[in-house]
Design an enzyme around this catalytic site. Structure first.
Site, PDB file in Angstrom:
ATOM      1  N   LYS A   1       0.830  -1.214   0.000  1.00  0.00           N
ATOM      2  CA  LYS A   1       0.000   0.000   0.000  1.00  0.00           C
ATOM      3  C   LYS A   1       0.859   1.256   0.000  1.00  0.00           C
ATOM      4  CE  LYS A   1      -2.863   2.466   3.429  1.00  0.00           C
ATOM      5  NZ  LYS A   1      -1.875   3.372   4.024  1.00  0.00           N
ATOM      6  N   ASN A   2       1.920   1.255   0.781  1.00  0.00           N
ATOM      7  CA  ASN A   2       2.738   2.456   0.926  1.00  0.00           C
ATOM      8  C   ASN A   2       3.631   2.719  -0.283  1.00  0.00           C
ATOM      9  OD1 ASN A   2       1.678   3.065   3.449  1.00  0.00           O
ATOM     10  ND2 ASN A   2       3.185   1.815   4.520  1.00  0.00           N
TER      11      ASN A   2
ATOM     12  N   ARG B   1      -4.868  10.114   3.824  1.00  0.00           N
ATOM     13  CA  ARG B   1      -3.533  10.662   4.066  1.00  0.00           C
ATOM     14  C   ARG B   1      -2.663  10.584   2.809  1.00  0.00           C
ATOM     15  NH1 ARG B   1      -0.666  14.137   7.320  1.00  0.00           N
ATOM     16  NH2 ARG B   1       1.546  13.672   7.108  1.00  0.00           N
TER      17      ARG B   1
ATOM     18  N   ASP C   1      -5.387   7.886   9.279  1.00  0.00           N
ATOM     19  CA  ASP C   1      -5.493   7.320  10.619  1.00  0.00           C
ATOM     20  C   ASP C   1      -5.455   8.395  11.689  1.00  0.00           C
ATOM     21  OD1 ASP C   1      -5.657   4.669   9.827  1.00  0.00           O
ATOM     22  OD2 ASP C   1      -3.487   4.377   9.850  1.00  0.00           O
TER      23      ASP C   1
ATOM     24  N   ASP D   1       4.646   0.986  11.882  1.00  0.00           N
ATOM     25  CA  ASP D   1       3.361   0.375  11.562  1.00  0.00           C
ATOM     26  C   ASP D   1       3.255  -1.074  12.038  1.00  0.00           C
ATOM     27  OD1 ASP D   1       2.339   2.646  10.461  1.00  0.00           O
ATOM     28  OD2 ASP D   1       2.624   2.058   8.379  1.00  0.00           O
TER      29      ASP D   1
END
Length: 434
Positions: free
Chosen positions: A24-25, A96, A120, A320
């Site tokens: 995802k990042n 974000r 978040d 994370d």
């Protein structure tokens, strides 16, 4: 917004083979980077998660045509119209990852209005490092209650020292510097695998970037980027954070899981930390195996001192993974200090884990002492953020009885069809509409 919840019955060992989703990042900044030139781009292994879908909706809004291809997770991106500079507030305020659009749109059009990003709720998430880096390259910043107007007639290479090793600020600075005149040096740069993936993606389009994988990046500006004939094709790497979560799931349920498509370099520190919790991971020809015969015993520091798990910039332990490590430690014999340095609200979810039977002392917003091993019992809880949501799933799957996890929209933001995929391993998890 979905109001569904997960109903989970625990104490079932998980067994089988699972493939981690795309990172995802890495996916989110790549969706911004492809705006830097007009050629076609094909991204493969995009995770089918809410955050990625929302950012793709933002791209559609500003003029990008997106076509789903036959292979799952593969999309064609075409920029047949000029890219718009104004981003949709409603979408960006939920996300974000929209912040990584600032650098490429500024570099491409000379102007971008960036709404205050969402994401978040784990504490204050500074925009300063992003804005200071863009300002150093020649941008002018105007601050408004609902966002930031960023403009630049021209960008110029500079020697930039980031005031923190922010991943997304590094990515924004790199993308803006690609078209800056002269040479840009970024010191104290983040170097996580997803930052490396972004830099290699840009290199494939003609960007000149040196120092990939280090905290010292050098970008020599170019006048344009382009896709090769047939489009630039890039495969997003596997999500090493999800790999770490699957390791925990196997260990705490007493199961055995084979995880494929794993880059061992990406999980070196995760493996090291797990080994101190008495969890062994064995490399295989196609990935890693988490065997069922785990010691699950915390190894003290020399002289019997209480060990510590703390997060740090790459190659340190990922912030994370802190929530998952904390829940994992509740199932290991011994005492460990968890120190989350980055966000002051990340550990507040532990009240839910304490309610399930864990012995955890929350020392302050950043530190918690875990005393294991604990027998957990099913409870009704709610997920405050993506990573706490996965930690709660792990706790529920090793707990006795039935749990309910609410606010799972947070989990869906970061994990693709997690209930379906865990059921394939034997988990008793069901998505209940409400």
């Amino acid at each position: 917004m979905s109001s569904s919840y997960f109903k989970i019955i625990g104490k079932n060992p998980l067994h089988g083979t699972i493939v981690p989703q795309g990172n995802k990042n890495e996916a989110l900044p790549l969706l911004g980077a492809l705006l830097l030139w007009e050629g076609d781009v094909i991204l493969e292994n995009l995770p089918e998660i809410a955050d990625v879908q929302k950012l793709m909706d933002v791209l559609r809004h500003i003029g990008v045509e997106i076509t789903s291809l036959d292979t799952k997770g593969s999309y064609l991106f075409q920029k047949k119209n000029p890219v718009k500079s104004d981003l949709p507030y409603e979408l960006c305020s939920q996300l974000r990852g929209a912040v990584t659009l600032a650098g490429p749109i500024l570099a491409r059009t000379g102007r971008v209005f960036l709404p205050k990003p969402g994401g978040d709720k784990i504490g204050r998430r500074r925009m300063d490092t992003h804005l200071l880096a863009l300002e150093a390259l020649g941008a002018k910043i105007e601050v408004f209650p609902d966002g930031y107007m960023i403009t630049a007639d021209r960008l110029f290479g500079k020697d930039i020292l980031l005031d923190e090793a922010s991943v997304t600020a590094t990515e924004n600075a790199v993308m803006a510097a690609v078209f800056a005149e002269g040479t840009t040096t970024i010191r104290n740069a983040a170097s996580e695998p997803h930052v490396q993936g972004l830099c290699r993606f840009l290199q494939a389009a003609g960007a000149k970037i040196e120092g990939i994988g280090t905290n010292h990046l050098t970008i020599t500006g170019v006048t344009s980027l382009s896709s090769p004939s047939g489009g630039l094709r890039h495969r997003i790497g596997s999500d090493y954070l999800e790999v770490g979560s699957f390791i925990s799931l196997a260990a705490v349920t007493g199961g055995e899981i084979h995880i494929t498509d794993v880059n061992l370099e990406d999980i070196r520190m995760i493996r090291m930390v797990y080994s101190r919790l008495g969890i062994e991971v064995r490399p295989t020809e196609t990935g890693i195996l988490v065997p069922s015969d785990q010691k699950m015993e915390i190894i003290p520091d020399y002289h019997g001192a209480t060990p510590k798990i703390d997060d740090a910039p790459w190659p340190g332990f990922p912030a994370d993974m802190t929530s998952v490590a904390l829940v994992t430690a509740t199932q290991c014999k011994g005492t460990v200090l968890i120190h989350e340095k980055l966000f002051e609200s990340r550990l507040f979810f532990v009240d839910n884990i304490i309610a399930m039977g864990a012995q955890i002392i929350l020392c302050d917003p950043h530190r918690a002492i875990v005393i294991g091993a604990n027998r957990l019992y099913g409870q009704r809880v709610a997920s405050p953020d993506i990573r706490a949501g996965m930690a709660m799933i792990i706790a529920a799957l090793c707990a006795e009885g039935q749990s309910e996890i609410h606010n799972i929209v947070q989990i869906d933001r970061g994990f693709e069809s997690i209930d379906t995929r865990l059921r394939s391993l034997g988990a008793q998890i069901e998505r209940i509409p409400s």
